[in-house]
Design a protein around this motif. Structure first.
Motif, PDB file in Angstrom:
ATOM      1  N   GLN A   2      32.088 -10.217   6.718  1.00 16.25           N
ATOM      2  CA  GLN A   2      32.585 -11.575   6.910  1.00 16.25           C
ATOM      3  C   GLN A   2      33.397 -11.693   8.202  1.00 16.25           C
ATOM      4  N   ASN A   3      34.173 -10.643   8.506  1.00 23.66           N
ATOM      5  CA  ASN A   3      34.994 -10.658   9.722  1.00 23.66           C
ATOM      6  C   ASN A   3      34.170 -10.415  10.984  1.00 23.66           C
ATOM      7  N   GLN A   4      33.127  -9.594  10.848  1.00 26.79           N
ATOM      8  CA  GLN A   4      32.284  -9.272  11.995  1.00 26.79           C
ATOM      9  C   GLN A   4      30.818  -9.387  11.583  1.00 26.79           C
ATOM     10  N   PRO A   5      30.299 -10.605  11.545  1.00 26.97           N
ATOM     11  CA  PRO A   5      28.939 -10.827  11.055  1.00 26.97           C
ATOM     12  C   PRO A   5      27.838 -10.164  11.889  1.00 26.97           C
ATOM     13  N   ASP A   6      28.143  -9.783  13.118  1.00 27.82           N
ATOM     14  CA  ASP A   6      27.139  -9.145  13.971  1.00 27.82           C
ATOM     15  C   ASP A   6      27.162  -7.622  13.889  1.00 27.82           C
ATOM     16  N   ALA A   7      28.052  -7.058  13.067  1.00 22.15           N
ATOM     17  CA  ALA A   7      28.174  -5.608  12.965  1.00 22.15           C
ATOM     18  C   ALA A   7      27.191  -5.054  11.932  1.00 22.15           C
ATOM     19  N   ALA A   8      26.549  -3.944  12.288  1.00 23.92           N
ATOM     20  CA  ALA A   8      25.590  -3.291  11.395  1.00 23.92           C
ATOM     21  C   ALA A   8      26.276  -2.370  10.393  1.00 23.92           C
ATOM     22  N   ALA A   9      27.424  -1.805  10.756  1.00 23.84           N
ATOM     23  CA  ALA A   9      28.100  -0.795   9.932  1.00 23.84           C
ATOM     24  C   ALA A   9      28.350  -1.235   8.488  1.00 23.84           C
TER      25      ALA A   9
ATOM     26  N   ARG B 172      17.565  -0.418   0.579  1.00 22.48           N
ATOM     27  CA  ARG B 172      16.611  -0.741   1.649  1.00 22.48           C
ATOM     28  C   ARG B 172      16.910  -2.121   2.244  1.00 22.48           C
ATOM     29  N   ALA B 173      17.222  -3.099   1.398  1.00 21.58           N
ATOM     30  CA  ALA B 173      17.549  -4.445   1.881  1.00 21.58           C
ATOM     31  C   ALA B 173      18.761  -4.412   2.815  1.00 21.58           C
ATOM     32  N   SER B 174      19.766  -3.606   2.457  1.00 17.89           N
ATOM     33  CA  SER B 174      20.960  -3.488   3.309  1.00 17.89           C
ATOM     34  C   SER B 174      20.633  -2.788   4.625  1.00 17.89           C
ATOM     35  N   PHE B 175      19.800  -1.742   4.561  1.00 18.23           N
ATOM     36  CA  PHE B 175      19.426  -1.027   5.776  1.00 18.23           C
ATOM     37  C   PHE B 175      18.607  -1.920   6.717  1.00 18.23           C
ATOM     38  N   LEU B 176      17.759  -2.760   6.146  1.00 22.22           N
ATOM     39  CA  LEU B 176      16.965  -3.678   6.967  1.00 22.22           C
ATOM     40  C   LEU B 176      17.859  -4.703   7.673  1.00 22.22           C
ATOM     41  N   LYS B 177      18.913  -5.165   6.974  1.00 25.64           N
ATOM     42  CA  LYS B 177      19.878  -6.074   7.614  1.00 25.64           C
ATOM     43  C   LYS B 177      20.564  -5.367   8.777  1.00 25.64           C
ATOM     44  N   ALA B 178      20.944  -4.099   8.555  1.00 27.97           N
ATOM     45  CA  ALA B 178      21.598  -3.329   9.613  1.00 27.97           C
ATOM     46  C   ALA B 178      20.658  -3.145  10.802  1.00 27.97           C
ATOM     47  N   LYS B 179      19.395  -2.838  10.524  1.00 21.21           N
ATOM     48  CA  LYS B 179      18.409  -2.621  11.588  1.00 21.21           C
ATOM     49  C   LYS B 179      18.199  -3.905  12.395  1.00 21.21           C
ATOM     50  N   ASN B 180      18.201  -5.018  11.707  1.00 22.74           N
ATOM     51  CA  ASN B 180      18.049  -6.312  12.381  1.00 22.74           C
ATOM     52  C   ASN B 180      19.213  -6.567  13.347  1.00 22.74           C
ATOM     53  N   LEU B 181      20.414  -6.131  12.970  1.00 24.54           N
ATOM     54  CA  LEU B 181      21.590  -6.330  13.820  1.00 24.54           C
ATOM     55  C   LEU B 181      21.698  -5.279  14.923  1.00 24.54           C
TER      56      LEU B 181
END
Length: 195
Positions: free
Chosen positions: A144-151, A170-179
């Protein structure tokens, strides 16, 4: 009579001298700036100072040099002058002031970055303690504080993977990969979550 002819020849000579004179280009700017001429092959780019604007420059010099525009509080600029169009003898340089850093803004950015790192460490501590819910809660706050962060998405994915929920991991990892598409380690996590 002879004196009159000499005088005529002299005036003709002077007239032809002016007609053959090297054209000049007057440099003007929206702010008073320093002008240097820099050889094309000069790697340092400092050049020889010729004065401040407005200033007239011999056009012949500009065939092998570029113009460096600089001054206190001014963003340095480098100009290459194209051949002049007929009748054009003035070039207006638009200069930009350097943005002055506000120490308060810089300090605020540093503090924000430190808060993000502290949260990241807390989430990692919760992950290593196998406290999956706390890991995900802290990661959610980070996101929420850093919406562009993958971590945060990586930590969430790791907590789901450790719990055995490969689909959510997998859904979380895909979000991270997208960022962060350049992070190749995420590809391995996505592969692990497919099993």
């Amino acid at each position: 009579m002879l004196n009159m002819r000499l005088l005529s020849l002299f005036l003709l000579f002077l007239g032809s001298g002016f007609a053959c004179s090297t054209p000049s280009l007057t440099l003007v700017s929206n702010e008073k700036v320093n002008i240097s001429l820099v050889d094309f092959d000069d790697q340092t780019g400092e050049g020889d100072v010729i004065g401040e604007t407005p200033i007239a420059v011999d056009v012949q010099k500009l065939k092998k040099q570029y113009i460096r525009v600089w001054g206190e509080g001014i963003q340095s600029q480098y100009w290459v002058v194209k051949p002049l169009t007929e009748g054009k003898n003035e070039l207006t340089l638009r200069v930009e002031r350097k943005e002055e850093k506000d120490d308060g803004d810089e300090q605020a950015k540093i503090q924000e970055q430190n808060r993000a790192y502290r949260m990241l460490l807390r989430a990692y501590k919760a992950l290593t303690a196998k406290d999956w819910e706390s890991t995900r809660e802290i990661s959610k706050q980070m996101s929420q504080n850093q919406p562009d962060a993958a971590a945060p998405h990586l930590l969430t994915g790791l907590s789901f993977l450790a719990e055995g929920n490969a689909g959510k991991a997998r859904a979380s990892f895909l979000k991270a990969k997208n960022l962060d598409p350049e992070d190749r380690d995420i590809d391995e996590l996505i592969r692990l979550s497919k099993k």
